[in-house]
Scaffold this motif. Structure first.
Motif, PDB file in Angstrom:
ATOM      1  N   LEU A   1      27.456  -3.913  19.722  1.00 57.73           N
ATOM      2  CA  LEU A   1      26.365  -4.834  19.400  1.00 57.73           C
ATOM      3  C   LEU A   1      25.365  -4.197  18.443  1.00 57.73           C
ATOM      4  O   LEU A   1      24.877  -4.850  17.517  1.00 57.73           O
ATOM      5  N   GLY A   2      25.065  -2.919  18.668  1.00 55.73           N
ATOM      6  CA  GLY A   2      24.124  -2.233  17.780  1.00 55.73           C
ATOM      7  C   GLY A   2      24.639  -2.174  16.359  1.00 55.73           C
ATOM      8  O   GLY A   2      23.892  -2.436  15.405  1.00 55.73           O
TER       9      GLY A   2
ATOM     10  N   ARG B   1      10.129  -7.435  17.645  1.00 56.78           N
ATOM     11  CA  ARG B   1       9.809  -8.858  17.733  1.00 56.78           C
ATOM     12  C   ARG B   1      10.943  -9.661  18.358  1.00 56.78           C
ATOM     13  O   ARG B   1      10.772 -10.832  18.668  1.00 56.78           O
ATOM     14  N   LEU B   2      12.114  -9.037  18.514  1.00 58.13           N
ATOM     15  CA  LEU B   2      13.260  -9.687  19.145  1.00 58.13           C
ATOM     16  C   LEU B   2      13.855  -8.743  20.181  1.00 58.13           C
ATOM     17  O   LEU B   2      13.855  -7.522  19.985  1.00 58.13           O
ATOM     18  N   ALA B   3      14.364  -9.310  21.277  1.00 59.29           N
ATOM     19  CA  ALA B   3      14.991  -8.501  22.324  1.00 59.29           C
ATOM     20  C   ALA B   3      16.271  -9.188  22.790  1.00 59.29           C
ATOM     21  O   ALA B   3      16.302 -10.414  22.946  1.00 59.29           O
ATOM     22  N   ILE B   4      17.309  -8.385  23.004  1.00 61.13           N
ATOM     23  CA  ILE B   4      18.554  -8.864  23.606  1.00 61.13           C
ATOM     24  C   ILE B   4      18.683  -8.148  24.939  1.00 61.13           C
ATOM     25  O   ILE B   4      18.694  -6.910  24.982  1.00 61.13           O
ATOM     26  N   VAL B   5      18.771  -8.905  26.018  1.00 64.50           N
ATOM     27  CA  VAL B   5      18.647  -8.329  27.357  1.00 64.50           C
ATOM     28  C   VAL B   5      19.840  -8.713  28.225  1.00 64.50           C
ATOM     29  O   VAL B   5      20.155  -9.901  28.368  1.00 64.50           O
ATOM     30  N   ASP B   6      20.482  -7.703  28.817  1.00 66.31           N
ATOM     31  CA  ASP B   6      21.500  -7.948  29.839  1.00 66.31           C
ATOM     32  C   ASP B   6      20.785  -8.196  31.170  1.00 66.31           C
ATOM     33  O   ASP B   6      19.616  -7.844  31.335  1.00 66.31           O
ATOM     34  N   ILE B   7      21.508  -8.786  32.135  1.00 62.57           N
ATOM     35  CA  ILE B   7      20.888  -9.109  33.419  1.00 62.57           C
ATOM     36  C   ILE B   7      21.142  -8.029  34.470  1.00 62.57           C
ATOM     37  O   ILE B   7      20.229  -7.511  35.100  1.00 62.57           O
ATOM     38  N   GLY B   8      22.428  -7.680  34.658  1.00 60.12           N
ATOM     39  CA  GLY B   8      22.764  -6.685  35.666  1.00 60.12           C
ATOM     40  C   GLY B   8      22.652  -5.281  35.110  1.00 60.12           C
ATOM     41  O   GLY B   8      23.475  -4.854  34.306  1.00 60.12           O
ATOM     42  N   LEU B   9      21.632  -4.542  35.549  1.00 58.20           N
ATOM     43  CA  LEU B   9      21.350  -3.214  35.007  1.00 58.20           C
ATOM     44  C   LEU B   9      21.286  -2.183  36.135  1.00 58.20           C
ATOM     45  O   LEU B   9      21.034  -2.544  37.293  1.00 58.20           O
ATOM     46  N   PRO B  10      21.501  -0.916  35.838  1.00 58.19           N
ATOM     47  CA  PRO B  10      21.548   0.103  36.892  1.00 58.19           C
ATOM     48  C   PRO B  10      20.268   0.229  37.703  1.00 58.19           C
ATOM     49  O   PRO B  10      20.314   0.598  38.878  1.00 58.19           O
ATOM     50  N   ASP B  11      19.132  -0.062  37.084  1.00 56.62           N
ATOM     51  CA  ASP B  11      17.864   0.154  37.786  1.00 56.62           C
ATOM     52  C   ASP B  11      17.074  -1.126  38.011  1.00 56.62           C
ATOM     53  O   ASP B  11      15.855  -1.089  38.191  1.00 56.62           O
ATOM     54  N   GLY B  12      17.766  -2.266  38.002  1.00 59.60           N
ATOM     55  CA  GLY B  12      17.041  -3.497  38.291  1.00 59.60           C
ATOM     56  C   GLY B  12      17.644  -4.702  37.593  1.00 59.60           C
ATOM     57  O   GLY B  12      18.730  -4.649  37.026  1.00 59.60           O
ATOM     58  N   SER B  13      16.909  -5.785  37.621  1.00 56.54           N
ATOM     59  CA  SER B  13      17.350  -7.048  37.044  1.00 56.54           C
ATOM     60  C   SER B  13      16.664  -7.309  35.712  1.00 56.54           C
ATOM     61  O   SER B  13      15.438  -7.179  35.590  1.00 56.54           O
ATOM     62  N   GLY B  14      17.468  -7.699  34.724  1.00 57.22           N
ATOM     63  CA  GLY B  14      16.897  -8.063  33.439  1.00 57.22           C
ATOM     64  C   GLY B  14      15.982  -9.267  33.538  1.00 57.22           C
ATOM     65  O   GLY B  14      15.026  -9.398  32.762  1.00 57.22           O
ATOM     66  N   LEU B  15      16.241 -10.152  34.522  1.00 55.03           N
ATOM     67  CA  LEU B  15      15.377 -11.322  34.695  1.00 55.03           C
ATOM     68  C   LEU B  15      13.965 -10.902  35.098  1.00 55.03           C
ATOM     69  O   LEU B  15      12.974 -11.484  34.645  1.00 55.03           O
TER      70      LEU B  15
ATOM     71  N   MET C   1      13.815  -7.239   7.633  1.00 53.53           N
ATOM     72  CA  MET C   1      14.283  -7.917   8.841  1.00 53.53           C
ATOM     73  C   MET C   1      13.456  -7.439  10.033  1.00 53.53           C
ATOM     74  O   MET C   1      13.031  -6.295  10.085  1.00 53.53           O
ATOM     75  N   PRO C   2      13.244  -8.330  11.034  1.00 57.76           N
ATOM     76  CA  PRO C   2      12.548  -7.888  12.241  1.00 57.76           C
ATOM     77  C   PRO C   2      13.378  -6.866  13.004  1.00 57.76           C
ATOM     78  O   PRO C   2      14.593  -6.799  12.858  1.00 57.76           O
ATOM     79  N   GLU C   3      12.714  -6.071  13.822  1.00 60.05           N
ATOM     80  CA  GLU C   3      13.416  -5.067  14.611  1.00 60.05           C
ATOM     81  C   GLU C   3      13.793  -5.648  15.969  1.00 60.05           C
ATOM     82  O   GLU C   3      13.045  -6.429  16.559  1.00 60.05           O
ATOM     83  N   VAL C   4      14.954  -5.243  16.464  1.00 54.64           N
ATOM     84  CA  VAL C   4      15.491  -5.744  17.730  1.00 54.64           C
ATOM     85  C   VAL C   4      15.577  -4.587  18.712  1.00 54.64           C
ATOM     86  O   VAL C   4      16.010  -3.487  18.360  1.00 54.64           O
ATOM     87  N   ILE C   5      15.185  -4.849  19.965  1.00 56.72           N
ATOM     88  CA  ILE C   5      15.448  -3.882  21.024  1.00 56.72           C
ATOM     89  C   ILE C   5      16.581  -4.442  21.875  1.00 56.72           C
ATOM     90  O   ILE C   5      16.538  -5.594  22.312  1.00 56.72           O
ATOM     91  N   LEU C   6      17.616  -3.656  22.058  1.00 60.79           N
ATOM     92  CA  LEU C   6      18.844  -4.067  22.737  1.00 60.79           C
ATOM     93  C   LEU C   6      18.929  -3.365  24.084  1.00 60.79           C
ATOM     94  O   LEU C   6      18.956  -2.133  24.147  1.00 60.79           O
ATOM     95  N   LEU C   7      18.977  -4.139  25.159  1.00 63.34           N
ATOM     96  CA  LEU C   7      19.098  -3.585  26.511  1.00 63.34           C
ATOM     97  C   LEU C   7      20.486  -3.916  27.049  1.00 63.34           C
ATOM     98  O   LEU C   7      20.758  -5.053  27.447  1.00 63.34           O
ATOM     99  N   GLU C   8      21.371  -2.927  27.026  1.00 64.71           N
ATOM    100  CA  GLU C   8      22.767  -3.088  27.468  1.00 64.71           C
ATOM    101  C   GLU C   8      23.231  -1.755  28.037  1.00 64.71           C
ATOM    102  O   GLU C   8      23.163  -0.729  27.354  1.00 64.71           O
ATOM    103  N   ASP C   9      23.717  -1.780  29.292  1.00 69.55           N
ATOM    104  CA  ASP C   9      24.064  -0.510  29.940  1.00 69.55           C
ATOM    105  C   ASP C   9      25.496  -0.063  29.694  1.00 69.55           C
ATOM    106  O   ASP C   9      25.827   1.088  29.955  1.00 69.55           O
TER     107      ASP C   9
ATOM    108  N   ALA D   1      16.829  -0.680  18.301  1.00 69.07           N
ATOM    109  CA  ALA D   1      16.536   0.348  19.305  1.00 69.07           C
ATOM    110  C   ALA D   1      17.407   0.033  20.515  1.00 69.07           C
ATOM    111  O   ALA D   1      17.386  -1.088  21.023  1.00 69.07           O
ATOM    112  N   ARG D   2      18.188   1.024  20.970  1.00 66.84           N
ATOM    113  CA  ARG D   2      19.117   0.795  22.083  1.00 66.84           C
ATOM    114  C   ARG D   2      18.554   1.366  23.372  1.00 66.84           C
ATOM    115  O   ARG D   2      18.106   2.509  23.413  1.00 66.84           O
ATOM    116  N   ALA D   3      18.634   0.570  24.439  1.00 70.20           N
ATOM    117  CA  ALA D   3      18.219   1.015  25.776  1.00 70.20           C
ATOM    118  C   ALA D   3      19.346   0.709  26.749  1.00 70.20           C
ATOM    119  O   ALA D   3      19.973  -0.349  26.671  1.00 70.20           O
ATOM    120  N   GLY D   4      19.585   1.649  27.689  1.00 74.76           N
ATOM    121  CA  GLY D   4      20.639   1.453  28.671  1.00 74.76           C
ATOM    122  C   GLY D   4      20.128   1.079  30.048  1.00 74.76           C
ATOM    123  O   GLY D   4      20.901   0.669  30.915  1.00 74.76           O
TER     124      GLY D   4
END
Length: 243
Positions: free
Chosen positions: A17-18, A47-61, A1-9, A29-32
């Motif tokens: 989700l992980g 090869r895949l990313a799941i991204v939240d928008i509102g994050l402590p150090d900036g915008s996911g957009l 399976m491809p690897e996913v990086i998850l950005l959720e604070d 791979a989990r990132a906060g």
């Protein structure tokens, strides 16, 4: 399976989700924070990313725009509590492939990742083996489903193999050890190593739906598990288990 990086604070949601993604078979791979994402992200692996928008150090957009401007071909799914029509439009215009609200069923997230995997040509990483003369003679009985514990895969009659997560294997081992019998929810939850009284039953329902969908998507065959109302589940075709 491809690897996913998850950005959720949010720690609890990130864990949920992980765990969900790992049950599907993805490496995660989990990132906060965006800073964590930048340190962890490897374009060759993720090869895949799941991204939240509102994050402590900036915008996911802004992160998504930066990835696209850098030519990254990663498949991106926004998973955000901000799910109005303008939010979705901004996310898709900024480079996201899909935009899901956090209130969606996780099965929708799984289906979205499946669709991205197919579109990006990543499904070749699934170690599905062909049926036919390449299969050992012991599998020639078309009516028998075989669970192999060592390689952790399910042999579907006339359709090859489906790789399994550890949890899916445990569930199938419970059911296929007694084909035709009713296996209670309590038996399955206990086999998973959880406390039945504290276990959220919706997790088991979600896992079963996901397993059915995965087997059908890979093999083209319906998984022969019947849901018994107020009781449990039954694997209703001949089955065997091999170490």
């Amino acid at each position: 399976m491809p690897e996913v990086i998850l950005l959720e604070d949010e720690p609890v949601l990130s864990q949920e989700l992980g765990d969900f993604l790992e049950e599907l078979g993805y490496g995660v791979a989990r990132a906060g924070t965006i800073g964590d994402f930048d340190r962890l992200f490897d374009a060759q692996r993720h090869r895949l990313a799941i991204v939240d928008i509102g994050l402590p150090d900036g915008s996911g957009l802004e992160l998504i725009r930066r990835l696209r401007q850098g030519g990254q071909q990663v498949g991106i799914v926004v998973f955000s509590a901000r799910s109005t029509s303008p939010d979705r439009i901004a996310g898709l215009a900024g480079g996201a492939d899909h935009y899901l609200g956090k209130g969606c069923d996780l099965d929708e997230l799984a289906a979205t990742l499946d669709a991205l995997t197919r579109r990006l040509g990543l499904q070749s990483t699934l170690p599905v083996q062909p049926a036919g003369p390449l299969l050992p003679a012991e599998y020639e009985q078309p009516a028998t489903w075989v669970l192999e514990l060592g390689p952790r895969r399910l042999h579907v009659p006339d359709a090859g193999f489906v790789p399994l997560s550890q949890q899916d294997q445990v569930v199938l081992q419970c059911l296929m050890s007694q084909p035709g019998d009713s296996i209670s929810r309590r038996q399955i939850v206990q086999a998973l190593g959880a406390d039945y009284l504290e276990y959220d039953q919706r997790r088991l329902d979600t896992q079963m739906r996901r397993l059915r969908r995965r087997v059908e998507a890979i093999s083209g065959h319906e998984l022969p598990i019947k849901t018994l109302r107020n009781s449990g589940y039954c694997f209703y075709l001949p089955a065997s288990i091999k170490a």
